[in-house]
Design a protein around this motif. Structure first.
Motif, PDB file in Angstrom:
ATOM      1  N   PHE A  77      -0.063   3.343   1.632  1.00  0.00           N
ATOM      2  CA  PHE A  77       0.916   4.040   0.795  1.00  0.00           C
ATOM      3  C   PHE A  77       2.298   3.420   0.968  1.00  0.00           C
ATOM      4  CE2 PHE A  77       4.194   7.285   0.247  1.00  0.00           C
ATOM      5  CZ  PHE A  77       3.902   7.777  -1.009  1.00  0.00           C
ATOM      6  N   PHE A  78       2.683   3.142   2.211  1.00  0.00           N
ATOM      7  CA  PHE A  78       3.991   2.543   2.460  1.00  0.00           C
ATOM      8  C   PHE A  78       4.079   1.169   1.803  1.00  0.00           C
ATOM      9  CE2 PHE A  78       6.121   4.877   6.190  1.00  0.00           C
ATOM     10  CZ  PHE A  78       5.640   6.097   5.765  1.00  0.00           C
ATOM     11  N   LEU A  79       2.989   0.390   1.854  1.00  0.00           N
ATOM     12  CA  LEU A  79       2.978  -0.921   1.203  1.00  0.00           C
ATOM     13  C   LEU A  79       3.126  -0.774  -0.309  1.00  0.00           C
ATOM     14  CD1 LEU A  79       0.129  -2.854   3.098  1.00  0.00           C
ATOM     15  CD2 LEU A  79       2.584  -3.364   3.137  1.00  0.00           C
ATOM     16  N   ALA A  80       2.355   0.136  -0.903  1.00  0.00           N
ATOM     17  CA  ALA A  80       2.416   0.340  -2.347  1.00  0.00           C
ATOM     18  C   ALA A  80       3.816   0.756  -2.782  1.00  0.00           C
ATOM     19  CB  ALA A  80       1.389   1.394  -2.770  1.00  0.00           C
ATOM     20  N   ALA A  81       4.486   1.600  -1.972  1.00  0.00           N
ATOM     21  CA  ALA A  81       5.827   2.064  -2.308  1.00  0.00           C
ATOM     22  C   ALA A  81       6.853   0.939  -2.230  1.00  0.00           C
ATOM     23  CB  ALA A  81       6.240   3.205  -1.390  1.00  0.00           C
ATOM     24  N   GLN A  82       6.518  -0.157  -1.537  1.00  0.00           N
ATOM     25  CA  GLN A  82       7.397  -1.323  -1.442  1.00  0.00           C
ATOM     26  C   GLN A  82       7.041  -2.395  -2.467  1.00  0.00           C
ATOM     27  OE1 GLN A  82       7.023  -2.627   2.631  1.00  0.00           O
ATOM     28  NE2 GLN A  82       7.648  -0.643   3.460  1.00  0.00           N
ATOM     29  N   GLY A  83       6.112  -2.094  -3.359  1.00  0.00           N
ATOM     30  CA  GLY A  83       5.725  -3.047  -4.381  1.00  0.00           C
ATOM     31  C   GLY A  83       4.688  -4.048  -3.939  1.00  0.00           C
ATOM     32  N   LYS A  84       4.011  -3.761  -2.823  1.00  0.00           N
ATOM     33  CA  LYS A  84       2.993  -4.669  -2.305  1.00  0.00           C
ATOM     34  C   LYS A  84       1.609  -4.052  -2.499  1.00  0.00           C
ATOM     35  CE  LYS A  84       6.261  -6.113   1.287  1.00  0.00           C
ATOM     36  NZ  LYS A  84       6.534  -6.146   2.752  1.00  0.00           N
ATOM     37  N   VAL A  85       0.639  -4.902  -2.790  1.00  0.00           N
ATOM     38  CA  VAL A  85      -0.730  -4.434  -2.944  1.00  0.00           C
ATOM     39  C   VAL A  85      -1.449  -4.570  -1.600  1.00  0.00           C
ATOM     40  CG1 VAL A  85      -2.922  -4.759  -4.141  1.00  0.00           C
ATOM     41  CG2 VAL A  85      -0.764  -5.140  -5.353  1.00  0.00           C
ATOM     42  N   PRO A  86      -2.015  -3.494  -1.076  1.00  0.00           N
ATOM     43  CA  PRO A  86      -2.765  -3.588   0.190  1.00  0.00           C
ATOM     44  C   PRO A  86      -3.846  -4.660   0.090  1.00  0.00           C
ATOM     45  CG  PRO A  86      -2.427  -1.295  -0.421  1.00  0.00           C
ATOM     46  CD  PRO A  86      -1.961  -2.117  -1.589  1.00  0.00           C
ATOM     47  N   PRO A  87      -4.210  -5.270   1.225  1.00  0.00           N
ATOM     48  CA  PRO A  87      -5.164  -6.387   1.202  1.00  0.00           C
ATOM     49  C   PRO A  87      -6.526  -6.036   0.630  1.00  0.00           C
ATOM     50  CG  PRO A  87      -4.749  -5.634   3.449  1.00  0.00           C
ATOM     51  CD  PRO A  87      -3.728  -4.982   2.584  1.00  0.00           C
ATOM     52  N   LYS A  88      -6.920  -4.779   0.689  1.00  0.00           N
ATOM     53  CA  LYS A  88      -8.211  -4.387   0.133  1.00  0.00           C
ATOM     54  C   LYS A  88      -8.163  -2.929  -0.290  1.00  0.00           C
ATOM     55  CE  LYS A  88     -10.294  -3.128   4.596  1.00  0.00           C
ATOM     56  NZ  LYS A  88     -11.458  -3.314   5.496  1.00  0.00           N
ATOM     57  N   VAL A  89      -9.084  -2.578  -1.170  1.00  0.00           N
ATOM     58  CA  VAL A  89      -9.195  -1.187  -1.592  1.00  0.00           C
ATOM     59  C   VAL A  89      -9.671  -0.357  -0.403  1.00  0.00           C
ATOM     60  CG1 VAL A  89     -10.318   0.424  -3.173  1.00  0.00           C
ATOM     61  CG2 VAL A  89      -9.723  -1.876  -3.948  1.00  0.00           C
ATOM     62  N   PRO A  90      -8.943   0.701  -0.043  1.00  0.00           N
ATOM     63  CA  PRO A  90      -9.340   1.474   1.138  1.00  0.00           C
ATOM     64  C   PRO A  90     -10.700   2.132   0.968  1.00  0.00           C
ATOM     65  CG  PRO A  90      -7.652   2.641  -0.092  1.00  0.00           C
ATOM     66  CD  PRO A  90      -7.764   1.270  -0.714  1.00  0.00           C
ATOM     67  N   GLU A  91     -11.494   2.058   2.015  1.00  0.00           N
ATOM     68  CA  GLU A  91     -12.809   2.704   2.007  1.00  0.00           C
ATOM     69  C   GLU A  91     -12.751   3.945   2.880  1.00  0.00           C
ATOM     70  OE1 GLU A  91     -15.724  -0.130   3.184  1.00  0.00           O
ATOM     71  OE2 GLU A  91     -15.374  -1.462   1.479  1.00  0.00           O
ATOM     72  N   VAL A  92     -11.929   4.889   2.441  1.00  0.00           N
ATOM     73  CA  VAL A  92     -11.755   6.138   3.184  1.00  0.00           C
ATOM     74  C   VAL A  92     -12.771   7.144   2.673  1.00  0.00           C
ATOM     75  CG1 VAL A  92     -10.181   7.999   3.781  1.00  0.00           C
ATOM     76  CG2 VAL A  92      -9.314   5.669   3.529  1.00  0.00           C
ATOM     77  N   LYS A  93     -13.734   7.450   3.501  1.00  0.00           N
ATOM     78  CA  LYS A  93     -14.730   8.444   3.103  1.00  0.00           C
ATOM     79  C   LYS A  93     -14.128   9.846   3.207  1.00  0.00           C
ATOM     80  CE  LYS A  93     -18.696   5.671   4.597  1.00  0.00           C
ATOM     81  NZ  LYS A  93     -19.899   5.635   5.480  1.00  0.00           N
ATOM     82  N   ALA A  94     -14.432  10.660   2.239  1.00  0.00           N
ATOM     83  CA  ALA A  94     -13.935  12.037   2.255  1.00  0.00           C
ATOM     84  C   ALA A  94     -14.446  12.746   3.513  1.00  0.00           C
ATOM     85  CB  ALA A  94     -14.387  12.780   1.010  1.00  0.00           C
ATOM     86  N   THR A  95     -13.514  13.311   4.252  1.00  0.00           N
ATOM     87  CA  THR A  95     -13.884  14.025   5.475  1.00  0.00           C
ATOM     88  C   THR A  95     -14.028  15.521   5.207  1.00  0.00           C
ATOM     89  OG1 THR A  95     -11.547  14.214   6.067  1.00  0.00           O
ATOM     90  CG2 THR A  95     -12.760  12.324   6.938  1.00  0.00           C
ATOM     91  N   TRP A  96     -14.166  15.866   3.953  1.00  0.00           N
ATOM     92  CA  TRP A  96     -14.340  17.262   3.600  1.00  0.00           C
ATOM     93  C   TRP A  96     -15.438  17.383   2.552  1.00  0.00           C
ATOM     94  CZ3 TRP A  96     -10.501  14.163   1.778  1.00  0.00           C
ATOM     95  CH2 TRP A  96     -10.376  14.030   0.400  1.00  0.00           C
TER      96      TRP A  96
END
Length: 308
Positions: free
Chosen positions: A102-121
């Motif tokens: 999120f901090f990277l995106a807010a600075q105009g940078k694209v994170p190195p990869k699409v996050p693979e955050v599994k829903a913990t709910w």
């Protein structure tokens, strides 16, 4: 800006209806306006005067700003994906970003990869039965409940403007801590009588976040109620979306239907001139006190070219 990050665990889960009288649906988050109302009610149950809590917010000098409560995993705080952030089709189905991304995106940078955050709910449908008082006929319905995996839950942020401002006999920082303690035992959301909505404060961390720049843009981390002045600059937003909310307030032993209101949702990218305010949702037939809905803008700076 100085912020306190509160991490919450919900042993029995919770039910936060996305729409009025919506029983079989629930949000996996707690909007800032819902959380603020719950904290004011908790403060009153502890013997505090709600008018002393509300006064600086109504006067335009809020001692703090409140974010919505978003999901977290054991290792990551999750932020709403900015509505204007869509670097490729692979990001289309992403709803939340880990903090670093999120901090990277807010600075105009694209994170190195699409996050693979599994829903913990997960959302469970809990059967409930009501009985007709006259015929004793049963009626089956379902209530949606969010359950979290161990070690996960929600988090929210408080951005302090004036934590030492008095709120009765204590400061606003102390008042918020006392209200949060009361709320943790009483619970937030629906079906609290069976334990839903009760939580533990797993930890509270202090951090310094960048301040939104004047005449810039910011990502909303709360729902926003735009004032008449805000509506002049809101059309300049890079990306925004409304949601209409209504519902009931339980006050002085009675359920009062609030007026409906439209709020700008979290993740919208709006001008930093937008401040928001407290919406007066008091129905015309209710005269005992005013009913307010929190709608102040909690903004994280969006340092991206207007085309980004």
């Amino acid at each position: 800006m100085r912020v306190t990050l509160y991490q919450l665990e919900f042993p029995a889960g919770f039910h936060i209806a996305p729409h009025e009288l919506s029983l079989d649906e629930t949000l996996p988050t707690i909007p800032a306006d819902t959380l603020f109302s719950a904290l004011v009610s908790a403060w009153e149950r502890r013997g505090g005067d709600p008018s002393l809590w509300l006064s600086p917010f109504l006067e335009g000098n809020p001692p703090f700003l409140l974010s919505s409560a978003f999901p977290r995993t054991r290792n990551h705080l999750l932020f709403p994906k900015p509505l204007s952030f869509q670097p490729s089709w692979e990001w289309k189905e992403v709803d939340f970003l880990p903090k670093d991304d999120f901090f990277l995106a807010a600075q105009g940078k694209v994170p190195p990869k699409v996050p693979e955050v599994k829903a913990t709910w997960e959302v469970e449908q809990i059967p409930r039965v009501t009985l007709d008082r006259i015929t004793q006929r049963s009626n089956l319905f379902y209530l949606a409940r969010v359950r979290f995996q161990p070690g996960s839950g929600l988090w929210f942020a408080v951005a302090w403007n004036n934590p030492a401002l008095p709120c009765g006999a204590v400061t606003f920082r102390e008042a918020l801590e006392l209200a949060l303690e009361e709320l943790s035992m009483a619970g937030v959301g629906g079906d609290r009588t069976v334990g839903y909505g009760r939580f533990l404060v797993a930890r509270a961390d202090e951090e310094d976040w960048p301040e939104p720049k004047p005449q810039g843009f910011g990502v909303l981390l709360s729902r926003l109620w735009p004032t008449a002045r805000d509506l002049e600059s809101l059309p300049q937003s890079l990306a925004w979306r409304f949601v209409e909310v209504g519902g009931f307030s339980y006050t002085l032993g009675q359920h009062v239907r609030r007026k409906r209101v439209r709020l700008v949702v979290e993740g919208s990218v709006v001008p930093t001139e937008v401040r928001g305010g407290l919406a007066d949702l008091t129905p015309s037939h209710f005269h005992l006190h005013r009913i307010w809905r929190y709608g102040l803008a909690f903004l994280f700076p969006w340092e991206v070219d207007h085309g980004g």
